[in-house]
Design an enzyme around this catalytic site. Structure first.
Site, short mmCIF file in Angstrom:
data_model
loop_
_atom_site.label_atom_id
_atom_site.label_comp_id
_atom_site.label_asym_id
_atom_site.label_seq_id
_atom_site.Cartn_x
_atom_site.Cartn_y
_atom_site.Cartn_z
N GLY A 171 0.87 -1.18 0.00
CA GLY A 171 0.00 0.00 0.00
C GLY A 171 0.90 1.23 0.00
N ALA A 172 0.92 1.92 -1.13
CA ALA A 172 1.77 3.12 -1.23
C ALA A 172 0.91 4.37 -1.15
CB ALA A 172 2.57 3.08 -2.54
N GLY A 173 -0.13 4.29 -0.35
CA GLY A 173 -1.00 5.45 -0.14
C GLY A 173 -0.43 6.35 0.94
N GLY B 70 1.11 4.20 3.95
CA GLY B 70 2.22 3.36 3.49
C GLY B 70 3.43 4.18 3.06
N ASP C 286 2.14 -1.56 -4.51
CA ASP C 286 0.78 -1.05 -4.66
C ASP C 286 0.20 -1.61 -5.96
OD1 ASP C 286 -0.75 1.55 -3.18
OD2 ASP C 286 -1.53 1.03 -5.16
N ARG D 257 -15.74 2.01 10.62
CA ARG D 257 -14.65 1.08 10.33
C ARG D 257 -15.21 -0.28 9.91
NH1 ARG D 257 -12.15 3.73 14.70
NH2 ARG D 257 -10.29 4.79 13.99
N HIS E 43 -9.40 -1.28 18.09
CA HIS E 43 -9.20 0.04 17.50
C HIS E 43 -10.53 0.49 16.92
CE1 HIS E 43 -7.21 3.36 15.63
NE2 HIS E 43 -7.46 2.95 14.42
O1 TXD Z 1 -4.46 2.80 13.42
C1 TXD Z 1 -4.59 2.27 12.36
N1 TXD Z 1 -4.41 0.97 12.23
C2 TXD Z 1 -4.94 3.06 11.15
C3 TXD Z 1 -5.47 2.37 10.01
C4 TXD Z 1 -4.69 4.44 11.09
C5 TXD Z 1 -4.85 5.11 9.91
C6 TXD Z 1 -5.29 4.48 8.67
N2 TXD Z 1 -5.76 3.15 8.87
C7 TXD Z 1 -6.14 2.35 7.72
O2 TXD Z 1 -4.98 2.11 6.92
C8 TXD Z 1 -7.13 2.98 6.75
O3 TXD Z 1 -8.44 2.88 7.25
C9 TXD Z 1 -6.89 2.12 5.54
O4 TXD Z 1 -7.57 0.88 5.68
C10 TXD Z 1 -5.40 1.87 5.55
C11 TXD Z 1 -4.59 2.75 4.60
O5 TXD Z 1 -4.90 4.10 4.83
P1 TXD Z 1 -4.34 5.24 3.82
O6 TXD Z 1 -4.77 6.53 4.37
O7 TXD Z 1 -2.92 5.00 3.54
O8 TXD Z 1 -5.21 4.92 2.51
P2 TXD Z 1 -4.83 5.28 1.00
O9 TXD Z 1 -4.04 6.53 0.94
O10 TXD Z 1 -6.12 5.16 0.25
O11 TXD Z 1 -3.85 4.11 0.55
C12 TXD Z 1 -4.27 2.80 0.36
C13 TXD Z 1 -3.43 2.24 -0.76
C14 TXD Z 1 -3.73 2.88 -2.11
O12 TXD Z 1 -2.55 3.40 -2.68
C15 TXD Z 1 -4.28 1.73 -2.96
O13 TXD Z 1 -3.94 1.81 -4.32
C16 TXD Z 1 -3.62 0.54 -2.27
O14 TXD Z 1 -3.70 0.83 -0.88
N3 TXD Z 1 -4.25 -0.74 -2.55
C17 TXD Z 1 -3.55 -1.86 -2.80
N4 TXD Z 1 -2.23 -2.08 -2.84
C18 TXD Z 1 -1.81 -3.32 -3.14
N5 TXD Z 1 -2.64 -4.34 -3.37
C19 TXD Z 1 -3.99 -4.17 -3.34
N6 TXD Z 1 -4.82 -5.18 -3.57
C20 TXD Z 1 -4.49 -2.87 -3.04
N7 TXD Z 1 -5.72 -2.34 -2.93
C21 TXD Z 1 -5.57 -1.05 -2.64
#
Ligand code: TXD
Length: 314
Positions: A10-12, A15, A34, A89, A176
């Site tokens: 996950g490069a969001g 990540g 990603d 959530r 959480h």
């Molecule tokens: O305390 C905690 N655990 C948390 C959890 C605190 C903050 C965020 N939390 C959760 O982390 C949030 O509810 C999400 O479920 C994740 C990721 O949050 P983020 O803000 O980084 O989300 P983004 O920016 O949308 O990034 C998600 C990335 C995005 O680039 C997608 O293209 C990628 O996930 N993605 C994938 N990558 C690889 N493989 C697959 N299948 C895939 N699907 C989506």
């Protein structure tokens, strides 16, 4: 001696920010994965180009597959959908369970001895998905949430008292989400319990604000959710393991009788070292605190029970 290798799936927002912190903290080489073509590659290259200025020599690569992740010591799982305003959530559960099961099973095929740090929400339930998809023992499937929830509480206390958050320790147990259990009795400022420092109504306000989690930030940002503090939480956990520091940090652990709970992931203090989750730090709770922890664990177990039985068999 080999440099640690850390895969971040996950490069969001979370990540990529975690990858930056891990690299700049000199924890190892990073592989950013990603599904979106170009995004992990572009962000990894950007981070590599920052290295000469911020002085780290970790290698970062971005990829859409798992070959480059082979032999990772740690897998940080952040892929999934982020929570949108008004979305609970739990709404995320089914969509993210499928993503987590797929990513984790593909990643662990290349890194059988790795330690998984789960981040994707709903956190505790996704830990269970990762446990099933990986087949790993509980020592090597750990969820990041408690460090973040406790950090939030510490920040609020520091703001209230006008002291450095470094002097504040906060204990937050439980899942959480809405049922998390901040414990003011074990929350201290330079060793002094919080109830001796603040009136009950101020503590209540801090507890309520902590229990809102990142909801406040979701409202403010409108698009996306918190990521600086979550990435800092990832860093703290990974650092304790990579450097074998054996810090006691609150994290989501698959309990096996501790606190009277079994076969459920829930947030508790645990020792993190080179072997992953090296032991649960059990502390005495009042009947009320224990009841709230059990209620929170029941919430997680109910959600986990709704997961498809065949999910993520590797
Ligand atoms: O305390 C905690 N655990 C948390 C959890 C605190 C903050 C965020 N939390 C959760 O982390 C949030 O509810 C999400 O479920 C994740 C990721 O949050 P983020 O803000 O980084 O989300 P983004 O920016 O949308 O990034 C998600 C990335 C995005 O680039 C997608 O293209 C990628 O996930 N993605 C994938 N990558 C690889 N493989 C697959 N299948 C895939 N699907 C989506």
């Amino acid at each position: 001696m080999r440099k640690p290798k850390i895969t971040v799936i996950g490069a969001g927002n979370v990540g990529a920010t975690a990858a930056q912190r891990l690299a700049e903290g000199h924890l190892g080489d990073i592989v950013l994965v990603d599904v979106v073509d170009g995004v992990p590659q572009g962000k990894a290259l950007d981070l590599v180009q920052a290295a000469p200025v911020v002085h780290h020599d970790g290698m970062l690569v971005g990829t859409n597959g798992y070959d480059a992740t082979a032999g990772s010591d740690v897998i940080v799982m952040t892929a999934g959908l982020a929570r949108k305003p008004g979305m609970s959530r739990d709404d995320l559960r089914d969509a993210n369970a499928a993503i987590v099961a797929d990513c984790v099973s593909r990643a662990v095929r290349k890194s059988r001895d790795s330690i998984i740090v789960m981040v994707t929400n709903p956190l505790d339930v996704m830990c269970e998905v990762a446990r099933r998809a990986s087949g790993f023992p509980r020592e090597r499937v750990i969820g990041m949430a408690g460090v973040l929830d406790a950090a939030r509480m510490r920040a609020f206390i520091a703001m209230e008292l006008g002291v450095s958050s470094e002097s504040v320790f906060a204990l937050v147990l439980g899942g959480h989400g809405d049922s998390m259990v901040p414990v003011p009795r074990y929350t201290t400022v330079s060793g002094v319990p919080l109830p001796e420092l603040l009136p009950a109504e101020r503590i209540d306000a801090i507890v309520q604000r902590t229990a809102k989690g990142g909801g406040e930030i979701v409202q403010l940002l409108k698009t996306g959710s918190a990521y600086y503090a979550p990435a800092a939480g990832v860093y703290e956990m990974v650092e304790s393991m990579v450097r074998d520091r054996k810090r006691i940090l609150p994290c989501s652990v698959y309990l096996q009788g501790e606190f009277g709970l079994k076969d459920v992931f829930v947030g508790v203090p645990a020792r993190l070292g080179a072997n992953g989750m090296e032991g649960v730090f059990e502390l005495k709770l009042t009947a009320e605190e224990r009841a709230r922890l059990h209620a929170s664990a029941r919430d997680v177990a109910e959600q986990a029970a709704k997961l498809p039985a065949d999910l993520g068999k590797a």
